[in-house]
Scaffold this motif. Structure first.
Motif, PDB file in Angstrom:
ATOM      1  N   ALA A  24      62.123  51.993  56.008  1.00 28.58           N
ATOM      2  CA  ALA A  24      61.067  51.346  55.209  1.00 28.58           C
ATOM      3  C   ALA A  24      60.385  50.251  56.026  1.00 28.58           C
ATOM      4  N   VAL A  25      61.177  49.488  56.767  1.00 26.57           N
ATOM      5  CA  VAL A  25      60.625  48.420  57.613  1.00 26.57           C
ATOM      6  C   VAL A  25      59.720  49.014  58.686  1.00 26.57           C
ATOM      7  N   SER A  26      60.185  50.092  59.359  1.00 30.31           N
ATOM      8  CA  SER A  26      59.381  50.710  60.428  1.00 30.31           C
ATOM      9  C   SER A  26      58.073  51.276  59.889  1.00 30.31           C
ATOM     10  N   ASP A  27      58.134  51.848  58.675  1.00 33.14           N
ATOM     11  CA  ASP A  27      56.907  52.397  58.062  1.00 33.14           C
ATOM     12  C   ASP A  27      55.904  51.276  57.769  1.00 33.14           C
ATOM     13  N   SER A  28      56.411  50.155  57.299  1.00 29.73           N
ATOM     14  CA  SER A  28      55.535  49.013  57.007  1.00 29.73           C
ATOM     15  C   SER A  28      54.912  48.470  58.280  1.00 29.73           C
ATOM     16  N   LEU A  29      55.725  48.405  59.343  1.00 28.39           N
ATOM     17  CA  LEU A  29      55.225  47.908  60.628  1.00 28.39           C
ATOM     18  C   LEU A  29      54.176  48.856  61.214  1.00 28.39           C
ATOM     19  N   TYR A  30      54.415  50.162  61.070  1.00 27.38           N
ATOM     20  CA  TYR A  30      53.448  51.163  61.552  1.00 27.38           C
ATOM     21  C   TYR A  30      52.114  51.006  60.810  1.00 27.38           C
ATOM     22  N   ALA A  31      52.209  50.781  59.507  1.00 28.76           N
ATOM     23  CA  ALA A  31      51.004  50.686  58.677  1.00 28.76           C
ATOM     24  C   ALA A  31      50.101  49.530  59.091  1.00 28.76           C
ATOM     25  N   VAL A  32      50.701  48.449  59.645  1.00 31.21           N
ATOM     26  CA  VAL A  32      49.890  47.291  60.052  1.00 31.21           C
ATOM     27  C   VAL A  32      49.684  47.245  61.568  1.00 31.21           C
ATOM     28  N   GLY A  33      50.048  48.331  62.258  1.00 31.69           N
ATOM     29  CA  GLY A  33      49.774  48.424  63.692  1.00 31.69           C
ATOM     30  C   GLY A  33      50.776  47.719  64.586  1.00 31.69           C
ATOM     31  N   GLU A  34      51.931  47.334  64.031  1.00 32.31           N
ATOM     32  CA  GLU A  34      52.976  46.681  64.839  1.00 32.31           C
ATOM     33  C   GLU A  34      53.901  47.752  65.411  1.00 32.31           C
ATOM     34  N   TYR A  35      53.362  48.555  66.318  1.00 29.89           N
ATOM     35  CA  TYR A  35      54.100  49.727  66.802  1.00 29.89           C
ATOM     36  C   TYR A  35      55.332  49.340  67.624  1.00 29.89           C
ATOM     37  N   ASP A  36      55.220  48.301  68.447  1.00 28.52           N
ATOM     38  CA  ASP A  36      56.367  47.863  69.241  1.00 28.52           C
ATOM     39  C   ASP A  36      57.555  47.494  68.353  1.00 28.52           C
ATOM     40  N   LYS A  37      57.275  46.744  67.298  1.00 25.33           N
ATOM     41  CA  LYS A  37      58.339  46.310  66.397  1.00 25.33           C
ATOM     42  C   LYS A  37      58.904  47.492  65.607  1.00 25.33           C
ATOM     43  N   ALA A  38      58.027  48.428  65.235  1.00 26.86           N
ATOM     44  CA  ALA A  38      58.489  49.616  64.518  1.00 26.86           C
ATOM     45  C   ALA A  38      59.415  50.443  65.399  1.00 26.86           C
ATOM     46  N   ILE A  39      59.051  50.572  66.668  1.00 27.67           N
ATOM     47  CA  ILE A  39      59.878  51.316  67.628  1.00 27.67           C
ATOM     48  C   ILE A  39      61.236  50.643  67.781  1.00 27.67           C
TER      49      ILE A  39
END
Length: 381
Positions: A24-39
């Protein structure tokens, strides 16, 4: 249930909840363009399921880490070759990365597995088109045979027929697509251009007008419609279209020239004169400044061959451009291995501007000539 069994169950539930939370956290990060943090969040999850690898691929691709994204897709496909959508994403990423042979391999395999799937034939056509391979048109035709409503393939084929002056076929494929989607701007443009090429301006006009209604305003559309009005004797609307074109690009000699002719036809000789003079003025203007700016951009990118080419173009436009002559010598110095050639370029600049040029550039040129000559002298010993 035994205590040990209960503990194992609780640990399993806890682990699943933790993974669900991380997803859920990674999906939220992806949605706002925080790809490094999602990875980073996804990499913490262990063991990694297909779902995790696919989310990693998606984030890596969005973060422009293409090789990492391709690795994740490959990992999934090695374990499950039946994931068609994953294979499609894999192939499309190869296309985006310019790895066309590998993209071709992926979509050929998909086309063999699903011979009636128009999408895969269309992708193969796009790949061949990027490779400048003439067989692309066969894949686009095959796509239409599988799906006669395919807008992309119909456009590609209609455009090809127009370019090859096969106007009847260009009209046919354009109309096929427009029957499905009457507002497809690409097909409307091909159909309008086909009629213009056939000098059927009355038939072309409604399609150009529709393009403008759809918001497809450009110099190309305005001038094409303006010319069609002109050939139909509608000078008032022709003038309006060419003036609209000037609102987008006011330094077009051709547009000013055509307006000059149109105003002459309507008897407005003052405006006719103005536009003819503007056409002459623009056509006679030197573009050495533009070439010089482009060359300096290449210089900053250390693309010395391209810089040298455009410094020469600037000088061809204006032989009195001192900066271009000096910078050409610098580009030659960086590009040629032959020091003597570089000396000659600097000497050309120095000889011409020794008494009238920029003191800083003259000093740098003189010092560089001296340095190069010393270098050549030492090399001869």
């Amino acid at each position: 249930m035994s205590k040990i069994g209960l503990i194992i169950l609780l640990l399993f539930v806890s682990k699943v909840e933790a993974q669900t939370s991380a997803l859920a956290v990674s999906d939220s990060l992806y949605a706002v363009g925080e790809y490094d943090k999602a990875i980073a969040a996804l990499k913490e999850i262990s063991p990694k399921s297909e779902k995790i690898h696919l989310k990693l691929a998606k984030n890596y691709a969005a973060n422009r880490e293409t090789e990492e994204a391709l690795f994740q897709y490959k990992k999934v496909l090695e374990n499950n070759q039946n994931r068609v959508l994953t294979a499609v994403s894999y192939g499309e990423l190869f296309m985006k990365a310019g790895q066309l042979k590998r993209a071709d391999s992926v979509f050929r395999a998909l086309a063999r597995q699903y011979p009636k799937n128009a999408r895969f034939q269309y992708r193969l056509g796009l790949i061949k088109e990027k490779q400048k391979d003439s067989t692309a048109i066969h894949h686009f035709m095959f796509t239409i045979a599988l799906n006669e409503r395919h807008q992309g393939a119909l456009y590609k084929v209609a455009k090809n027929k127009l370019q090859n002056r096969l106007y009847t076929m260009a009209e046919h494929f354009s109309k096929m697509g427009l029957e499905v989607n009457p507002k497809n701007p690409s097909l409307l443009s091909i159909l309008a251009q086909t009629y213009s090429s056939l000098k059927l301006y009355k038939e072309a006009i409604p399609h150009y007008e529709k393009l403008i209604q759809l918001g497809q305003e450009s110099v190309f559309i305005y001038t094409k419609l303006g010319f069609a009005y002109y050939r139909e004797g509608n000078y008032k609307d022709a003038i309006k279209m060419y003036k609209n074109a000037l609102q987008i690009e006011d330094r077009s000699s051709d547009t000013h020239y055509t307006l000059g002719k149109l105003y002459a036809l309507t008897g407005d000789l003052d405006k006719s004169e103005t536009h003819f003079l503007m056409a002459i003025l623009i056509k006679n203007q030197s573009v050495d400044a533009e070439y010089l700016s482009l060359a300096l951009t290449y210089k900053m990118q250390e693309k010395h061959k391209e810089a040298l080419k455009y410094f020469n173009k600037a000088l061809a436009e204006n032989p009195e451009n001192e900066r271009a002559l000096y910078e050409r010598a610098v580009a030659a110095d960086n590009y040629y291995k032959d020091d003597k050639a570089a000396i000659n370029y600097y000497q050309d600049y120095f000889n011409k501007y020794e008494n009238i040029g920029n003191a800083g550039m003259l000093s740098r040129a003189k010092n560089r000539i001296s340095d190069l000559k010393k270098k050549m002298h030492l090399a001869e010993k």
